[in-house]
Each structure stands twice: as structure tokens, then as C-alpha cells.
Design an enzyme around this catalytic site. Structure first.
Site, PDB file in Angstrom:
ATOM      1  N   CYS A 158       0.813  -1.227   0.000  1.00  0.00           N
ATOM      2  CA  CYS A 158       0.000   0.000   0.000  1.00  0.00           C
ATOM      3  C   CYS A 158       0.838   1.265   0.000  1.00  0.00           C
ATOM      4  O   CYS A 158       0.336   2.342  -0.322  1.00  0.00           O
ATOM      5  CB  CYS A 158      -0.916   0.026   1.219  1.00  0.00           C
ATOM      6  SG  CYS A 158      -2.258  -1.130   1.074  1.00  0.00           S
TER       7      CYS A 158
HETATM    8  N1  CO8 Z   1     -20.373  -9.470   7.351  1.00  0.00           N
HETATM    9  C1  CO8 Z   1     -20.916  -9.523   8.587  1.00  0.00           C
HETATM   10  N2  CO8 Z   1     -20.185  -9.697   9.708  1.00  0.00           N
HETATM   11  C2  CO8 Z   1     -18.851  -9.828   9.558  1.00  0.00           C
HETATM   12  C3  CO8 Z   1     -18.220  -9.789   8.306  1.00  0.00           C
HETATM   13  C4  CO8 Z   1     -19.040  -9.602   7.169  1.00  0.00           C
HETATM   14  N3  CO8 Z   1     -18.526  -9.520   5.949  1.00  0.00           N
HETATM   15  N4  CO8 Z   1     -16.889  -9.935   8.466  1.00  0.00           N
HETATM   16  C5  CO8 Z   1     -16.683 -10.070   9.774  1.00  0.00           C
HETATM   17  N5  CO8 Z   1     -17.865 -10.013  10.455  1.00  0.00           N
HETATM   18  C6  CO8 Z   1     -18.090 -10.149  11.902  1.00  0.00           C
HETATM   19  C7  CO8 Z   1     -17.008 -10.959  12.543  1.00  0.00           C
HETATM   20  O1  CO8 Z   1     -17.313 -12.339  12.485  1.00  0.00           O
HETATM   21  C8  CO8 Z   1     -17.020 -10.429  13.965  1.00  0.00           C
HETATM   22  O2  CO8 Z   1     -18.069 -11.041  14.682  1.00  0.00           O
HETATM   23  P1  CO8 Z   1     -17.902 -11.402  16.254  1.00  0.00           P
HETATM   24  O3  CO8 Z   1     -17.696 -10.085  16.930  1.00  0.00           O
HETATM   25  O4  CO8 Z   1     -19.199 -12.066  16.575  1.00  0.00           O
HETATM   26  O5  CO8 Z   1     -16.696 -12.281  16.337  1.00  0.00           O
HETATM   27  C9  CO8 Z   1     -17.383  -8.951  13.800  1.00  0.00           C
HETATM   28  O6  CO8 Z   1     -18.009  -8.852  12.510  1.00  0.00           O
HETATM   29  C10 CO8 Z   1     -16.195  -8.024  13.862  1.00  0.00           C
HETATM   30  O7  CO8 Z   1     -15.161  -8.525  12.970  1.00  0.00           O
HETATM   31  P2  CO8 Z   1     -13.758  -7.837  12.839  1.00  0.00           P
HETATM   32  O8  CO8 Z   1     -13.156  -7.674  14.202  1.00  0.00           O
HETATM   33  O9  CO8 Z   1     -12.949  -8.554  11.804  1.00  0.00           O
HETATM   34  O10 CO8 Z   1     -14.209  -6.424  12.249  1.00  0.00           O
HETATM   35  P3  CO8 Z   1     -13.469  -5.049  12.282  1.00  0.00           P
HETATM   36  O11 CO8 Z   1     -14.321  -4.079  12.977  1.00  0.00           O
HETATM   37  O12 CO8 Z   1     -12.038  -5.165  12.707  1.00  0.00           O
HETATM   38  O13 CO8 Z   1     -13.489  -4.635  10.726  1.00  0.00           O
HETATM   39  C11 CO8 Z   1     -11.946  -4.552   8.902  1.00  0.00           C
HETATM   40  C12 CO8 Z   1     -12.828  -5.430   9.771  1.00  0.00           C
HETATM   41  C13 CO8 Z   1     -12.858  -3.631   8.102  1.00  0.00           C
HETATM   42  C14 CO8 Z   1     -11.168  -5.444   7.952  1.00  0.00           C
HETATM   43  C15 CO8 Z   1     -11.011  -3.698   9.761  1.00  0.00           C
HETATM   44  O14 CO8 Z   1     -10.374  -4.486  10.731  1.00  0.00           O
HETATM   45  C16 CO8 Z   1      -9.929  -2.990   8.978  1.00  0.00           C
HETATM   46  O15 CO8 Z   1     -10.183  -2.281   8.004  1.00  0.00           O
HETATM   47  N6  CO8 Z   1      -8.671  -3.113   9.431  1.00  0.00           N
HETATM   48  C17 CO8 Z   1      -7.543  -2.453   8.807  1.00  0.00           C
HETATM   49  C18 CO8 Z   1      -7.214  -3.149   7.577  1.00  0.00           C
HETATM   50  C19 CO8 Z   1      -6.123  -2.473   6.790  1.00  0.00           C
HETATM   51  O16 CO8 Z   1      -5.949  -1.290   6.787  1.00  0.00           O
HETATM   52  N7  CO8 Z   1      -5.434  -3.261   6.068  1.00  0.00           N
HETATM   53  C20 CO8 Z   1      -4.487  -2.797   5.181  1.00  0.00           C
HETATM   54  C21 CO8 Z   1      -4.366  -3.864   4.195  1.00  0.00           C
HETATM   55  S1  CO8 Z   1      -4.129  -3.318   2.640  1.00  0.00           S
HETATM   56  C22 CO8 Z   1      -2.460  -3.356   2.251  1.00  0.00           C
HETATM   57  O17 CO8 Z   1      -1.592  -3.238   3.002  1.00  0.00           O
HETATM   58  C23 CO8 Z   1      -2.174  -3.592   0.829  1.00  0.00           C
HETATM   59  C24 CO8 Z   1      -1.714  -4.966   0.636  1.00  0.00           C
HETATM   60  C25 CO8 Z   1      -1.619  -5.255  -0.803  1.00  0.00           C
HETATM   61  C26 CO8 Z   1      -2.965  -5.392  -1.437  1.00  0.00           C
HETATM   62  C27 CO8 Z   1      -2.900  -6.288  -2.608  1.00  0.00           C
HETATM   63  C28 CO8 Z   1      -4.227  -6.439  -3.333  1.00  0.00           C
HETATM   64  C29 CO8 Z   1      -5.102  -7.521  -2.758  1.00  0.00           C
END
Ligand code: CO8
Length: 375
Positions: A158
Site C-alpha cells: 500500500c
Molecule cells: N459481514 C458480517 N459480519 C462480519 C463480516 C461480514 N462480511 N466480516 C466479519 N464479520 C463479523 C465478525 O465475524 C465479527 O463477529 P464477532 O464479533 O461475533 O466475532 C465482527 O463482525 C467483527 O469482525 P472484525 O473484528 O474482523 O471487524 P473489524 O471491525 O475489525 O473490521 C476490517 C474489519 C474492516 C477489515 C477492519 O479491521 C480494517 O479495516 N482493518 C484495517 C485493515 C487495513 O488497513 N489493512 C491494510 C491492508 S491493505 C495493504 O496493506 C495492501 C496490501 C496489498 C494489497 C494487494 C491487493 C489484494
């Protein structure tokens, strides 16, 4: 000896024609879940296989701020029996798809800078994924634009674009180039696991381009001086993709999910936000710039809540929507291109001498921050 100052004199953006809403994506995902659970009903009943759970559009928007994403191929992604974009291989005599979208963005950036491909000294393609091992995409882009000089690819996930801007600035300051084109073609949907509920909504496709020039020969109207760049990397396994040329040497790993994007999203959130805020605050403090002097933060576009938190820590208060613009609502995470899209679309109102910070963060971990001053 005074070093040559570098400016950003042009930016360009290529946006794919098709877009996928959260609702469309979730409908396809849930159809796949139903198919999977029906096909595995016996094993699920015996406790041998875990049943898959539906995704939700409300969760996606609340957790990330994403509402839709632009993609190169919608049909393949939304087909519950495929869930992968269909992008045909091309003969070597044709421009590759990544070079093609990069060239489209590059032409807009060159046009804004008021220069031609033949005026360039160097082309850098900075992206999270490469079209192939070699020849470098950058050499293909260079050829398509009729540019002399040298070209190379680089990958810092990224943060590829901010790291690319520093490479371009360093080349200008050292005298090895006067005009550099830096391009970010990001086909993130090709490396996204659309069967993973935790991440199937995260990414979109796009290409951006930036022209970086020596200030003394640039057309400075509308340019931005690169006041300072700061880069940092911290090793982490929390964002990973093990796809690579050695995969074929161990058949056991072929087709496993670690050959696509995988992350521990919550850990990334918790670890990266403070590190980014600290880097920007330290950089501004070292430059003698106070938060009140900042007109804009063009942040990496992964998650709305992350950006709100980082902007709040940097500014010491809640940011106005205009101070930290959001584009991830319609583009999703476009990896290295995200902060460049934010910059491209949200700077026309700035006045001469206004200051802003362009900042990316992601896998590595990697953090890049670039302080810019409107000319
Ligand atoms: N629908 C409904 N519920 C869901 C879903 C879904 N799709 N997904 C998860 N849940 C549920 C989970 O099961 C969990 O339930 P429970 O509490 O009962 O266990 C609850 O929702 C909460 O789950 P999470 O803790 O996973 O949810 P978050 O609030 O943390 O949100 C995110 C998830 C949006 C992914 C968030 O954590 C986030 O954005 N984090 C930062 C990510 C980030 O910035 N990453 C950077 C990566 S990109 C990068 O570096 C580039 C790499 C190269 C890319 C190459 C191309 C592919």
C-alpha cells in the site's frame, strides 16, 4: 551546494467503468455460502466441516466506510461459481493490462504537467502486485509513452506510491533525472479472496500516476513542492500474501488461501494507526510545522474509522470532512493508489503556500508520509 527542489506537477487517475455495490457483492457471497453449505450438508451435520456464514452490507459500511468499488470485471466477481475477475491473457505483442491502465493514468498526469512522454528521464511503476516477473511493467509503460531514460518496478504494497515519490525526489536531487513519472496500476481484485467473509469487500481496481520534476524547469502553476518525505518499515505477518515464483516447487501449497491476500484486520488497525499518527506528528514537529498550519491530510484509503482516528491524533481535534477527504466510500481500498486519488480529487481549493500531508500505510508494515506545499 543547494539541492534541486522537486515538485509534483501533475497527477492522473484511471477509473474502471464497472462498479460493484456492497449489496451486489453480498448477494453473490451469500449465494456462494448457500451453495457451499448445501454441497457440504452431510459433513457440516457430522461436525467435520464448519458451515459458512452470510455477509452483510450494513456490516461492511459500518466497519470500513466502503459502499462500492470500481472493478475491471464485475461478471466474474459476482458469479457465485467463480468469484474471481475474468481478465484474459494477452499476446506479448499487445500492451499488458496493468501497463494499459497505467498508461491511461499517466497520460492525464503528463497533460496536467504540460509535458510529453519524450520529456521524461525515468518511469517508476510502484504497485502491490506485478503483471509478471519480467520484463518490468515500467519498461513497457516507458515504451508505450515513447520515453527515453530508465524504468523500473518497485513494490512496497500500500505504500508503493509514497515510497515511489521519495525515489523520484531522490533521483532529481542527486541529478540522475529531472523528470520522473511514477505510476500505480492496482488490480487488487485479482488477489482478493472473494470467498473470505472477513475481507471480500475490501479492495477495488484503479490506476494513478504522478509526475515529479525539478522545480527550476517545471511549469509551476498548480504544482506542489515536495517539502519532505519520511519512510518507515516494521516487519509484521498481519498482512500477507505468499504468492510467488517458488510456489510451484512445493505442490502442497498450491491453491491454499495464503496465496491470496490475508490479514488480521483488527490487529492491523490497532498497530498501524498509532504508528502512522506518531510518524506524521514527529515529521511535522521536526519541520517546525504546527497542526494548525496544515490545510489537508490526503490519507491512505483502507478504512474510514482508521482515517478519522489518525486525523484526530494529528490535528488534536475531529477533522472536518474537507480536511481529510474520503474516497474509499466509492473506490474501496485501492492499495498504493488510494492517497493519490484523494490528492488528485481534493486539492483545487488550496491556496499558494498551503501545506498538506500525503500519507500511506499498509503491508510490511510500511508507512510513507510526504509533506507538500502548494506553489
Ligand atoms: N459481514 C458480517 N459480519 C462480519 C463480516 C461480514 N462480511 N466480516 C466479519 N464479520 C463479523 C465478525 O465475524 C465479527 O463477529 P464477532 O464479533 O461475533 O466475532 C465482527 O463482525 C467483527 O469482525 P472484525 O473484528 O474482523 O471487524 P473489524 O471491525 O475489525 O473490521 C476490517 C474489519 C474492516 C477489515 C477492519 O479491521 C480494517 O479495516 N482493518 C484495517 C485493515 C487495513 O488497513 N489493512 C491494510 C491492508 S491493505 C495493504 O496493506 C495492501 C496490501 C496489498 C494489497 C494487494 C491487493 C489484494
Amino acid at each position: 551546494m543547494t539541492q534541486t527542489r522537486a515538485v509534483i506537477s501533475g497527477t492522473g487517475l484511471y477509473t474502471p467503468e464497472e462498479s460493484v455495490s456492497n449489496e451486489e457483492l453480498v448477494t453473490a457471497f451469500n449465494s456462494w455460502v448457500d451453495l457451499f453449505n448445501a454441497e457440504n450438508s452431510e459433513a457440516i451435520a457430522l461436525g467435520e466441516v464448519e458451515a459458512k456464514t452470510h455477509s452483510s452490507a450494513e456490516f461492511i459500511e459500518k466497519a470500513s466506510g466502503i459502499r462500492s468499488r470500481f472493478v475491471l470485471d464485475k461478471t466474474g466477481i459476482l458469479d457465485p461459481t467463480r468469484m474471481t475477475p475474468s481478465i484474459a491473457e494477452r499476446p506479448n505483442t499487445e500492451l499488458s493490462v496493468m501497463a494499459e491502465i497505467g498508461v491511461k493514468a499517466a497520460k492525464e498526469a503528463l497533460n496536467m504537467a504540460g509535458i510529453e512522454g519524450s520529456d521524461l528521464d525515468a518511469v517508476i511503476v510502484a504497485a502491490s502486485n506485478m503483471q509478471r516477473a519480467y520484463p518490468a511493467m515500467a519498461v513497457e509503460v516507458q515504451d508505450a509513452l515513447g520515453a527515453p531514460g530508465y524504468a523500473f518496478d518497485m513494490n512496497v504494497a500500500c505504500s508503493s506510491a509514497t515510497f515511489g515519490i521519495q525515489q523520484a525526489r531522490d533521483a532529481i536531487r542527486s541529478g540522475s533525472a529531472r523528470r520522473v513519472l511514477m505510476v500505480n496500476p492496482e488490480i487488487c481484485t485479482a488477489h482478493l479472496n472473494f470467498r473470505d467473509r472477513d475481507s471480500h469487500f475490501i479492495f477495488g481496481d484503479v490506476a494513478t500516476a504522478v509526475v515529479i520534476e525539478a522545480q527550476d524547469s517545471a511549469n509551476c502553476a498548480g504544482s506542489y513542492e515536495i517539502v519532505d518525505t519520511r519512510l518507515q518499515t516494521l516487519f509484521s505477518n498481519n498482512i500477507r500474501n505468499n504468492f510467488g515464483f517458488l510456489n510451484r516447487t512445493d505442490e502442497r501449497g498450491i491453491g491454499r488461501i495464503d496465496k491470496l491476500f490475508v490479514q488480521e484486520g483488527r490487529k492491523v488497525f490497532k498497530e498501524v494507526c498509532p504508528a502512522v499518527a506518531e510518524q506524521i506528528c514527529q515529521q511535522l514537529s521536526d519541520l517546525g510545522i504546527t497542526p494548525e498550519q496544515l490545510s489537508r491530510l490526503w490519507l491512505h484509503q483502507a478504512n474510514r474509522n482508521m482515517n478519522d482516528l489518525i486525523a484526530k491524533r494529528v490535528l488534536g481535534r475531529d477533522p472536518l470532512a474537507t480536511e481529510s477527504p474520503t474516497i474509499l466510500d466509492s473506490y474501496a481500498n485501492t492499495s498504493s493508489a488510494g492517497s493519490i486519488i484523494a490528492f488528485h480529487q481534493n486539492r483545487k481549493d488550496l491556496q499558494s503556500n498551503d501545506l498538506g500531508v500525503l500519507c500511506s500505510f499498509g503491508a510490511g508494515y510500511s508507512i510513507g508520509s510526504v509533506v507538500l506545499r502548494a506553489l
